[in-house]
Every structure is written in C-alpha cells, then in structure tokens.
Design a protein around this motif. Structure first.
Motif, PDB file in Angstrom:
ATOM      1  N   MET A   1       6.412  -5.195  -2.264  1.00 27.48           N
ATOM      2  CA  MET A   1       7.155  -4.210  -3.045  1.00 27.48           C
ATOM      3  C   MET A   1       7.204  -4.609  -4.515  1.00 27.48           C
ATOM      4  SD  MET A   1      10.337  -3.329  -0.488  1.00 27.48           S
ATOM      5  CE  MET A   1      11.071  -2.168  -1.641  1.00 27.48           C
ATOM      6  N   ALA A   2       7.417  -5.905  -4.786  1.00 31.61           N
ATOM      7  CA  ALA A   2       7.477  -6.386  -6.165  1.00 31.61           C
ATOM      8  C   ALA A   2       6.142  -6.169  -6.874  1.00 31.61           C
ATOM      9  CB  ALA A   2       7.867  -7.858  -6.184  1.00 31.61           C
ATOM     10  N   PHE A   3       5.047  -6.411  -6.142  1.00 34.60           N
ATOM     11  CA  PHE A   3       3.715  -6.168  -6.707  1.00 34.60           C
ATOM     12  C   PHE A   3       3.551  -4.701  -7.101  1.00 34.60           C
ATOM     13  CE2 PHE A   3      -0.204  -4.106  -5.194  1.00 34.60           C
ATOM     14  CZ  PHE A   3      -1.081  -4.484  -6.211  1.00 34.60           C
TER      15      PHE A   3
ATOM     16  N   ALA B   1       0.832  -1.206   0.000  1.00 27.01           N
ATOM     17  CA  ALA B   1       0.000   0.000   0.000  1.00 27.01           C
ATOM     18  C   ALA B   1       0.865   1.254   0.000  1.00 27.01           C
ATOM     19  CB  ALA B   1      -0.927   0.003   1.211  1.00 27.01           C
ATOM     20  N   ARG B   2       1.852   1.290   0.856  1.00 29.04           N
ATOM     21  CA  ARG B   2       2.713   2.476   0.941  1.00 29.04           C
ATOM     22  C   ARG B   2       3.523   2.668  -0.341  1.00 29.04           C
ATOM     23  NH1 ARG B   2       6.559   2.643   5.733  1.00 29.04           N
ATOM     24  NH2 ARG B   2       6.739   4.801   5.038  1.00 29.04           N
ATOM     25  N   TRP B   3       4.047   1.581  -0.886  1.00 23.99           N
ATOM     26  CA  TRP B   3       4.884   1.657  -2.085  1.00 23.99           C
ATOM     27  C   TRP B   3       4.051   2.124  -3.277  1.00 23.99           C
ATOM     28  CZ3 TRP B   3       9.786   1.902  -1.293  1.00 23.99           C
ATOM     29  CH2 TRP B   3      10.712   1.715  -2.311  1.00 23.99           C
ATOM     30  N   ALA B   4       2.812   1.633  -3.367  1.00 25.38           N
ATOM     31  CA  ALA B   4       1.924   2.057  -4.452  1.00 25.38           C
ATOM     32  C   ALA B   4       1.544   3.523  -4.286  1.00 25.38           C
ATOM     33  CB  ALA B   4       0.675   1.182  -4.487  1.00 25.38           C
ATOM     34  N   ALA B   5       1.241   3.927  -3.044  1.00 25.08           N
ATOM     35  CA  ALA B   5       0.867   5.316  -2.790  1.00 25.08           C
ATOM     36  C   ALA B   5       2.021   6.260  -3.120  1.00 25.08           C
ATOM     37  CB  ALA B   5       0.442   5.495  -1.338  1.00 25.08           C
ATOM     38  N   MET B   6       3.240   5.843  -2.806  1.00 26.20           N
ATOM     39  CA  MET B   6       4.417   6.657  -3.105  1.00 26.20           C
ATOM     40  C   MET B   6       4.644   6.787  -4.611  1.00 26.20           C
ATOM     41  SD  MET B   6       6.834   5.159  -0.056  1.00 26.20           S
ATOM     42  CE  MET B   6       8.370   5.852  -0.646  1.00 26.20           C
ATOM     43  N   ALA B   7       4.070   5.840  -5.366  1.00 25.74           N
ATOM     44  CA  ALA B   7       4.168   5.910  -6.826  1.00 25.74           C
ATOM     45  C   ALA B   7       3.050   6.755  -7.422  1.00 25.74           C
ATOM     46  CB  ALA B   7       4.133   4.508  -7.416  1.00 25.74           C
ATOM     47  N   GLY B   8       2.188   7.301  -6.567  1.00 26.18           N
ATOM     48  CA  GLY B   8       1.123   8.180  -7.039  1.00 26.18           C
ATOM     49  C   GLY B   8      -0.252   7.555  -7.102  1.00 26.18           C
TER      50      GLY B   8
ATOM     51  N   THR C   1       8.064 -13.011   7.200  1.00 24.41           N
ATOM     52  CA  THR C   1       7.746 -11.592   7.111  1.00 24.41           C
ATOM     53  C   THR C   1       8.555 -10.842   6.054  1.00 24.41           C
ATOM     54  OG1 THR C   1       7.003 -11.516   9.399  1.00 24.41           O
ATOM     55  CG2 THR C   1       7.695  -9.438   8.420  1.00 24.41           C
ATOM     56  N   PRO C   2       9.883 -11.004   5.998  1.00 28.73           N
ATOM     57  CA  PRO C   2      10.629 -10.278   4.966  1.00 28.73           C
ATOM     58  C   PRO C   2      10.215 -10.671   3.547  1.00 28.73           C
ATOM     59  CG  PRO C   2      12.099 -11.097   6.672  1.00 28.73           C
ATOM     60  CD  PRO C   2      10.775 -11.749   6.899  1.00 28.73           C
TER      61      PRO C   2
ATOM     62  N   VAL D   1       2.867  -3.279 -10.884  1.00 28.59           N
ATOM     63  CA  VAL D   1       1.569  -2.719 -11.268  1.00 28.59           C
ATOM     64  C   VAL D   1       1.582  -1.193 -11.344  1.00 28.59           C
ATOM     65  CG1 VAL D   1      -0.871  -2.574 -10.608  1.00 28.59           C
ATOM     66  CG2 VAL D   1       0.366  -4.728 -10.342  1.00 28.59           C
ATOM     67  N   PHE D   2       2.306  -0.544 -10.442  1.00 31.61           N
ATOM     68  CA  PHE D   2       2.195   0.915 -10.350  1.00 31.61           C
ATOM     69  C   PHE D   2       3.462   1.678 -10.741  1.00 31.61           C
ATOM     70  CE2 PHE D   2      -1.060  -0.748  -7.462  1.00 31.61           C
ATOM     71  CZ  PHE D   2      -2.176  -0.124  -8.005  1.00 31.61           C
ATOM     72  N   ARG D   3       4.538   0.956 -11.021  1.00 30.49           N
ATOM     73  CA  ARG D   3       5.762   1.642 -11.436  1.00 30.49           C
ATOM     74  C   ARG D   3       6.245   1.168 -12.806  1.00 30.49           C
ATOM     75  NH1 ARG D   3       8.669   4.235  -7.019  1.00 30.49           N
ATOM     76  NH2 ARG D   3       7.448   4.074  -5.094  1.00 30.49           N
ATOM     77  N   ASP D   4       5.397   0.378 -13.493  1.00 26.78           N
ATOM     78  CA  ASP D   4       5.716  -0.098 -14.841  1.00 26.78           C
ATOM     79  C   ASP D   4       7.083  -0.785 -14.885  1.00 26.78           C
ATOM     80  OD1 ASP D   4       5.110  -0.544 -17.505  1.00 26.78           O
ATOM     81  OD2 ASP D   4       6.078   1.302 -18.188  1.00 26.78           O
ATOM     82  N   ASN D   5       7.343  -1.580 -13.839  1.00 23.71           N
ATOM     83  CA  ASN D   5       8.621  -2.278 -13.731  1.00 23.71           C
ATOM     84  C   ASN D   5       8.353  -3.725 -13.317  1.00 23.71           C
ATOM     85  OD1 ASN D   5      11.346  -2.940 -13.417  1.00 23.71           O
ATOM     86  ND2 ASN D   5      11.416  -2.177 -11.309  1.00 23.71           N
ATOM     87  N   PRO D   6       7.996  -4.597 -14.276  1.00 25.92           N
ATOM     88  CA  PRO D   6       7.646  -5.986 -13.931  1.00 25.92           C
ATOM     89  C   PRO D   6       8.730  -6.648 -13.076  1.00 25.92           C
ATOM     90  CG  PRO D   6       7.160  -5.552 -16.238  1.00 25.92           C
ATOM     91  CD  PRO D   6       7.916  -4.352 -15.724  1.00 25.92           C
ATOM     92  N   THR D   7       8.365  -6.990 -11.850  1.00 19.99           N
ATOM     93  CA  THR D   7       9.336  -7.494 -10.879  1.00 19.99           C
ATOM     94  C   THR D   7       8.792  -8.732 -10.186  1.00 19.99           C
ATOM     95  OG1 THR D   7      10.083  -5.225 -10.454  1.00 19.99           O
ATOM     96  CG2 THR D   7      10.716  -6.907  -8.843  1.00 19.99           C
ATOM     97  N   PRO D   8       9.303  -9.916 -10.514  1.00 17.46           N
ATOM     98  CA  PRO D   8       8.887 -11.101  -9.766  1.00 17.46           C
ATOM     99  C   PRO D   8       9.598 -11.145  -8.416  1.00 17.46           C
ATOM    100  CG  PRO D   8      10.494 -11.708 -11.440  1.00 17.46           C
ATOM    101  CD  PRO D   8      10.241 -10.229 -11.599  1.00 17.46           C
ATOM    102  N   ALA D   9       8.910 -11.629  -7.410  1.00 20.53           N
ATOM    103  CA  ALA D   9       9.562 -11.799  -6.106  1.00 20.53           C
ATOM    104  C   ALA D   9      10.558 -12.956  -6.195  1.00 20.53           C
ATOM    105  CB  ALA D   9       8.522 -12.082  -5.034  1.00 20.53           C
ATOM    106  N   ASP D  10      11.741 -12.756  -5.668  1.00 23.96           N
ATOM    107  CA  ASP D  10      12.810 -13.753  -5.720  1.00 23.96           C
ATOM    108  C   ASP D  10      12.747 -14.625  -4.466  1.00 23.96           C
ATOM    109  OD1 ASP D  10      15.086 -15.238  -5.960  1.00 23.96           O
ATOM    110  OD2 ASP D  10      16.473 -13.547  -6.072  1.00 23.96           O
ATOM    111  N   HIS D  11      12.386 -15.883  -4.644  1.00 28.06           N
ATOM    112  CA  HIS D  11      12.259 -16.794  -3.515  1.00 28.06           C
ATOM    113  C   HIS D  11      13.443 -17.760  -3.398  1.00 28.06           C
ATOM    114  CE1 HIS D  11       7.857 -15.778  -4.187  1.00 28.06           C
ATOM    115  NE2 HIS D  11       8.056 -15.441  -2.924  1.00 28.06           N
ATOM    116  N   GLU D  12      14.518 -17.477  -4.105  1.00 29.33           N
ATOM    117  CA  GLU D  12      15.691 -18.344  -4.064  1.00 29.33           C
ATOM    118  C   GLU D  12      16.674 -17.860  -3.004  1.00 29.33           C
ATOM    119  OE1 GLU D  12      16.055 -21.181  -5.851  1.00 29.33           O
ATOM    120  OE2 GLU D  12      14.005 -20.806  -6.555  1.00 29.33           O
ATOM    121  N   LEU D  13      17.281 -18.810  -2.302  1.00 26.85           N
ATOM    122  CA  LEU D  13      18.344 -18.531  -1.334  1.00 26.85           C
ATOM    123  C   LEU D  13      17.941 -17.457  -0.325  1.00 26.85           C
ATOM    124  CD1 LEU D  13      21.472 -18.688  -3.682  1.00 26.85           C
ATOM    125  CD2 LEU D  13      20.754 -20.389  -2.000  1.00 26.85           C
TER     126      LEU D  13
END
Length: 450
Positions: free
Chosen positions: A318-320, A20-27, A310-311, A324-336
């Motif tokens: 943040m990846a979501f 929510a905060r990251w999306a709001a910061m993107a406008g 939690t992390p 969606v809101f910063r036009d930067n397709p980012t998958p969450a990295d679940h490795e290591l």
C-alpha cells in the motif's frame, strides 16, 4: 515513452496483490504474473492453512478440558484425510477470491513466471514480453533446508499441508516460530513429536523469559524438545527414516520436517543483470520507499527480508502504491509491530525484549505468571505469562509480552496502546475487566525486584 502497463507486478502474494489493487484503484493500468497460485505463501502454504491446523489440533485438549468441566466425551479420533480435503477446498476458495478481487479492480493477471529483462521490461514464460513504467518484485521467500546427507528424504513447511497420511512419529528440526508451531500442531493431532534445535534455546530473538516459558509448556504437553542437538545424517530404511544425531545417538521416524528458515525468492529473476542489488542472503536491497537501485523497480514483502510478516507485506504494498501512483510519499513503518506466534500456548509480543531494553534504557519489569481460571478448574497444568517492559524515567511501555490462550488477540489491542506511546500509568488507570486473564495487564502494581 508509452508502456503496456503503468505497473507490472511479479508475484501474486499478499504484498503484490495489495499493491496491484491499490495502484489500479488509483487509475493505473496494472498487470500481475504469478507462476504458482494466487494468494502467496500466507494463503496457500503458510498462515491460513497453518492456523486451520492449529484450530484442529486444539480440540484434543478441549475434549480433555470438557471432561474437567463435567462433560462425558465419546471416543475421539482425528481423520487426517477429511481435514486435509476440507482445508484444500478452503484454500481453493480463498485463491479464487484473490483472483476475483484482482480482476474486479481491473488488474490483468497472468498465470506464469515473469523474469525482469530491463528497467521497464518483463519476459513471461510464454515468451511474451511486456513493458511497464514501474516493476514491482513481490516474489516472497522459500523454505530452506541445509545440505545434510539424506536431506532428500525430508519435507518442509510446504509439503506438510499435503501429506496423504498423518505420521505417527515425527522429527521437527529447527527452533524458530514455524518449527515450534508445527511441533504443537502435530502433537495436538496425536503424532509423537520430537524437536531438535542446535541452539541453546528455541525462538531466538524473542524475550528470554518467553522462550523459557514456551519450552517448558511444550515439554509439559509431551513434545520431546531437545536443544543443543542437530542432525548429522538421514538414512531411509524399510521401517522408517533413521537419524544420526550430533550426540552420536540414532533415532527413527516416519516423517522429518525441516523448518530451518526461509530465504528470499530471487533466483533466476534477472534482477542483478539489470542493476538491482541483492544482499548476501539474496534479498532485494531497497530504501524506505521500497525502491531498488534501479529507479523504476521496487520490491515489497519477504523478498526484501525486512520484516517477514503478511501484514507488513500488505502495508509495504500500500505504501508503494501511495508513493508512486497517488503522489503521496509514504514509507512503510516497521516500528512497534505486534506479532503473534501460534505455538501452544501462543505468544503475543510487541516492542523490545527485556534483553534489548536494558542495553539502552533504565528499565522496570512488571511480570505475572498464573494459572488461568479455565485451566485451574479443568485441572490442567498450564500457566500464563504476562510481562511489561517499562522505561523507568518516563514510564513509557517499551515492550509487552503475553504467553497463553488468546495472546494473539490481546496483543493486537495492546499494540494500539503501545504504538500510541502508552505509559504504565495509562495501563494502571484502565479499569480491569473481571474475570479475564487480560486484566492482569492492568493490575500489575509492583515491579519485579532488581
């Protein structure tokens, strides 16, 4: 089409708040609803209060160790109520921080339940319906207890933070990290702790040697750990709770804590009615970008049952928002993912276990078990374990496992190296910091024979 919000989030835990905060910061114009308390499981009834209890419980051994270093210690008594009251004040403070950060980011917050009514519609408990271009499900999980006769008399990891009195005799049922952490906590606070786990060894999914090491150290500390044992029934009597066990024996306790797993919190959210797919365990099915079968609906955190930490939920949130809101397709990295378990002694781990690694790699094992200088001088019989899993042809570190004081702190730093692809030679080339326990990680020269 015009919507009330660009994004509406259901769930005010770590993942939902960060998204929510990251999306709001993107406008984006963002709304968020939470029916319980802001901060989610981690802040309100998980990692934060648990770690405070770990700190509190460690002072009993610290006082004993102080005497081993020449200090004369006065009488020691733990005040359960004083601790719980102070813990509650700290949780209240943190919840206020979460709410304040949301509002300062421009997020509209609703302290009520939300139910999905359509691809772009959420109905609030007040009866108000809001529309949104995107909906994010971040409702986390809930503590699960099996259907055992008398189960209504037990508590879960939710209630243990709010007991009026410290139990004198406690049974903990389960063998995962939550069960083992609370066994150490309550034992350190002076409760007589018994732990049942129906499997052959606690901490399923961790490295087998780590599992055995922790079990041995827990028993040394006085925890009555029984594997291959479970509860058949529970009966409440005047003197306490009487438990019938699978081996036919009976035992009595003041309190019984069930830590037998958690399930995704999706019941009654209306997800399947609008086309969102759930798996057999009730988890929301998502792709690598956290998108569900309904294009406008996403989900992050424990409700997806991917990696329930939690992390990870924060990073998924943040990846979501990036996607969606910063036009930067980012998958969450679940490795290591480096992970700490606050058993006593604690565990730090990253990468493959020995059992996993040998299925697909030709491996070498580097291992060191030793009594740290601190414990040796204090005359405490507690040993550390450090272990590196190495791919023999490339010498790349496949896994690192630490058991002992500050293991969580160490694995965070080791995790950076392993994530970067460090080799055993990189570890060997690093100068040791002496005298520390961590220097063992860079001084193990010979692999374990065989």
């Amino acid at each position: 089409m015009s919507f009330d919000y660009d994004l509406f989030v259901i769930g005010g835990g770590s993942g939902g708040v960060r998204a929510a905060r990251w999306a709001a910061m993107a406008g984006a114009k963002v709304g968020l609803c939470e029916e319980f308390r802001y901060g989610g499981t981690c802040v309100i009834r998980g990692c934060v209060p648990k770690k405070l209890m770990v700190f509190a419980s460690s002072f009993s051994e610290a006082a004993e160790d102080a005497e081993g270093f020449g200090w004369t210690m006065s009488a020691r008594n733990f005040d359960w109520k004083a601790f719980i009251d102070k813990k509650d004040r700290e949780i209240d403070r943190l919840e206020a921080v979460y709410s304040r950060n949301l509002e300062s980011s421009g997020v509209s917050i609703f302290r009520e339940r939300g139910v999905v009514k359509g691809p772009n519609s959420v109905e609030l408990a007040s009866g108000e319906t809001v529309s949104a271009g995107h909906i994010l499900i971040a409702t986390g999980g809930y503590a699960f207890a099996p259907d055992v006769p008398g189960i209504e008399h037990v508590i879960t990891s939710n209630e243990i933070f709010h007991l009026d009195e410290q139990p004198k005799r406690m049974l903990i049922v389960g063998g995962g990290y939550i069960a083992c952490e609370f066994a150490g906590i309550m034992n350190g606070l002076g409760t007589e702790v018994t732990q049942f786990y129906r499997g052959a060894q606690i901490l399923r999914g961790f490295d087998d040697e780590v599992r055995g090491h922790i079990a041995e150290e827990m028993r040394k500390k006085g925890i009555n750990l029984h594997v291959g044992r479970d509860v058949v029934s529970i009966e409440k009597k005047e003197a306490g709770l009487v438990v019938k066990c699978t081996d036919g024996t009976f035992s009595e306790y003041d309190q019984i804590l069930y830590a037998t797993g958690r399930k995704p919190n999706t019941s009654g959210l209306g997800l399947e009615d609008v086309g969102v797919k759930l798996d057999r365990n009730g988890a929301v099915e998502v792709d690598k970008f956290s998108q569900t079968a309904v294009p406008s609906i996403y989900a992050v955190g424990d409700v997806t049952d991917r990696v329930n930490l939690t992390p990870v939920a924060i990073r998924e949130g943040m990846a979501f928002a990036e996607t969606v809101f910063r036009d930067n397709p980012t998958p969450a990295d679940h490795e290591l993912i480096p992970t700490a378990v606050f058993t006593q002694p604690e565990i730090g781990t990253i990468g493959l276990t020995q059992e996993e690694a040998r299925e697909s790699h030709d491996i070498e094992i580097y291992r060191s078990t030793f009594r740290p200088m601190f414990h040796a001088f204090a005359d405490r019989d507690q040993r550390m374990l450090m272990k590196l899993i190495v791919d023999k042809p490339t010498q790349k570190i496949l896994g690192a496992h630490i058991v002992g004081p500050a293991a969580g702190e160490m694995i965070q730093m080791v995790g950076i190296a392993v994530k970067m692809g460090a080799t055993k030679q990189d570890f060997d080339n690093t100068m040791a910091v002496h005298p520390t326990a961590a220097e063992e990680l860079v001084t193990m020269r010979e692999p374990v024979p065989g």
